[in-house]
Each structure stands twice: as C-alpha cells, then as structure tokens.
Design a protein around this motif. Structure first.
Motif, PDB file in Angstrom:
ATOM      1  N   THR A 232      -0.344   8.497  -5.382  1.00 18.99           N
ATOM      2  CA  THR A 232      -1.422   9.522  -5.065  1.00 18.99           C
ATOM      3  C   THR A 232      -0.798  11.003  -4.710  1.00 18.99           C
ATOM      4  OG1 THR A 232      -1.266   8.884  -2.649  1.00 18.99           O
ATOM      5  CG2 THR A 232      -2.893   7.846  -4.008  1.00 18.99           C
TER       6      THR A 232
ATOM      7  N   SER B   8       0.817  -1.232   0.077  1.00 15.20           N
ATOM      8  CA  SER B   8       0.071  -0.011  -0.043  1.00 15.20           C
ATOM      9  C   SER B   8       0.864   1.105  -0.010  1.00 15.20           C
ATOM     10  CB  SER B   8      -0.955   0.122   1.308  1.00 15.20           C
ATOM     11  OG  SER B   8      -0.160   0.107   2.481  1.00 15.20           O
TER      12      SER B   8
ATOM     13  N   LYS C 165      -4.684  -1.773  -1.193  1.00 16.49           N
ATOM     14  CA  LYS C 165      -3.771  -2.197  -0.223  1.00 16.49           C
ATOM     15  C   LYS C 165      -2.578  -3.101  -0.571  1.00 16.49           C
ATOM     16  CE  LYS C 165      -7.508  -2.361   3.339  1.00 16.49           C
ATOM     17  NZ  LYS C 165      -8.120  -2.892   4.230  1.00 16.49           N
TER      18      LYS C 165
ATOM     19  N   GLU D 178      -6.780   7.968  -8.402  1.00 13.65           N
ATOM     20  CA  GLU D 178      -7.900   7.753  -6.947  1.00 13.65           C
ATOM     21  C   GLU D 178      -8.183   6.160  -6.845  1.00 13.65           C
ATOM     22  OE1 GLU D 178     -10.729   8.225  -4.298  1.00 13.65           O
ATOM     23  OE2 GLU D 178      -9.410   9.674  -4.977  1.00 13.65           O
TER      24      GLU D 178
ATOM     25  N   GLY E  73      -7.840  -4.753  -1.573  1.00 18.02           N
ATOM     26  CA  GLY E  73      -8.348  -3.302  -1.258  1.00 18.02           C
ATOM     27  C   GLY E  73      -9.583  -3.012  -1.546  1.00 18.02           C
ATOM     28  N   GLU E  74      -9.976  -1.694  -1.950  1.00 16.84           N
ATOM     29  CA  GLU E  74     -11.233  -1.317  -2.327  1.00 16.84           C
ATOM     30  C   GLU E  74     -11.024  -1.404  -3.948  1.00 16.84           C
ATOM     31  OE1 GLU E  74     -14.428   2.405  -2.203  1.00 16.84           O
ATOM     32  OE2 GLU E  74     -13.344   2.046  -0.174  1.00 16.84           O
TER      33      GLU E  74
ATOM     34  N   SER F  53      -5.008   4.619  -4.918  1.00 18.28           N
ATOM     35  CA  SER F  53      -5.111   5.157  -3.550  1.00 18.28           C
ATOM     36  C   SER F  53      -6.137   4.423  -2.740  1.00 18.28           C
ATOM     37  CB  SER F  53      -5.619   6.538  -3.449  1.00 18.28           C
ATOM     38  OG  SER F  53      -7.098   6.753  -3.701  1.00 18.28           O
ATOM     39  N   LYS F  54      -6.860   3.475  -3.186  1.00 16.73           N
ATOM     40  CA  LYS F  54      -7.892   2.720  -2.274  1.00 16.73           C
ATOM     41  C   LYS F  54      -7.298   1.096  -2.235  1.00 16.73           C
ATOM     42  CE  LYS F  54     -11.904   5.514  -3.240  1.00 16.73           C
ATOM     43  NZ  LYS F  54     -13.231   5.437  -4.007  1.00 16.73           N
TER      44      LYS F  54
END
Length: 175
Positions: A51, A44, A71, A65, A145-146, A68-69
C-alpha cells in the motif's frame, strides 16, 4: 476487579479467535505439521508494504486498495500426494460440516477438482477458501480479510505464487 477479569477474558477470547480466523488454522493444522506439504504464509504486514507503493494507473490503485484490506494468505500444497482425490474429499467433507462456508464455484475437468468457498458477514467476504485436488497435486489456500473477488482475480494475474493461477476464473472481465 470483576470488570477487569471479564475484560481480560474477552480480550483473550477475541485474540484466540482471530488467530483461528481461517480454515487452515481451524481445520487443517495436521497438514501444516506434515513435512510432505509445502506451507506458504503471507501476513498483513506484507500487504501493508504494497500500500506504500505510489501508482498513477487506476487499475493498479484498485488492486493496491484491495491488498490493503487483506489480513493474510495461507497455502498448503502437496505436489506429489499418494492419493490427492482422497485428500480433496476429506478437506471438502471437513469444511461441509461447518455451515459457515458457502460454495461459490466449483470446476471439475477430469484432471483436477477446484472448489471455491466463502465465509461472509452480510455483503463482506471474510475468507475465500480454495481447495484443489487432482491427479498430481493437493492444495488448500485461504485468503482472509476484507475480500473483493474482482480485485482478487486481478491480483492472481499479478502474483506468481503457486495456486494463485486458479483464482483467475473469478474474473469475468474480457480484458
């Protein structure tokens, strides 16, 4: 004192479950120990560095973006396995035992099989798992992650990491 013990146990449990938050950590640690496999880990911290990049381009901003989400990414590759189809079948059967993963897509073309699976909570994808087995290689990639699939497909075009090229099939834009 009793509350402190419960809180401590809960913290240890959550830390250990975060460390085991992807399929490679959970199921395929035996491949990680095998010197016939190349291992790649992107943390991460690496994504957080992206970012900090300023961009005027709207598409680049979207990709940054999405990054950034994330991991992490873990990849295990064997470019000259003795029996890649057996490795692929074993990986699929191992994952199929865990009902937490749902098949997203599979591609079979006679030369290799590629299967994409996801683990999600509601509408948020927490892990994208890709398993590749063909005549010449075996690869497992866990992206966790997301996850926004459309942005990850765009990311696959930018990153020149082995195996990422398989993710381009997730992008259905005709750009």
């Amino acid at each position: 004192m009793k509350k402190l013990a419960i809180v401590t146990i809960a913290m240890i449990w959550s830390i250990s479950s975060m460390a085991q938050d992807n399929a490679i950590s959970k199921y395929f640690s035996n491949f990680v120990a095998d010197t016939a496999f190349t291992k790649v880990t992107v943390t991460s911290k690496m994504f957080s560095l992206f970012t900090e990049i300023d961009s005027e381009d709207e598409a680049e901003k979207e990709v940054l973006e999405a990054l950034s989400k994330l991991k992490g990414i873990k990849v295990i590759i064997n470019e000259d396995p003795k029996d890649p189809k057996t490795l692929y079948g074993g990986a699929i059967s191992t994952i199929d035992k865990d009902k937490a993963y749902e098949e997203l897509m599979s591609v079979e073309d006679g030369k290799e099989n590629v299967k994409f699976l996801i683990r999600d909570k509601g509408s948020i994808i927490n892990e994208l798992l890709m398993i590749v087995g063909g005549n010449e290689e075996f690869l497992i990639m866990s992206l966790f992650g997301e996850i926004d699939l459309k942005q990850i497909a765009k990311l696959s075009k930018i990153m020149k990491m082995r195996g990422m090229d398989h993710l381009k099939v997730l992008d259905n834009d005709d750009e």
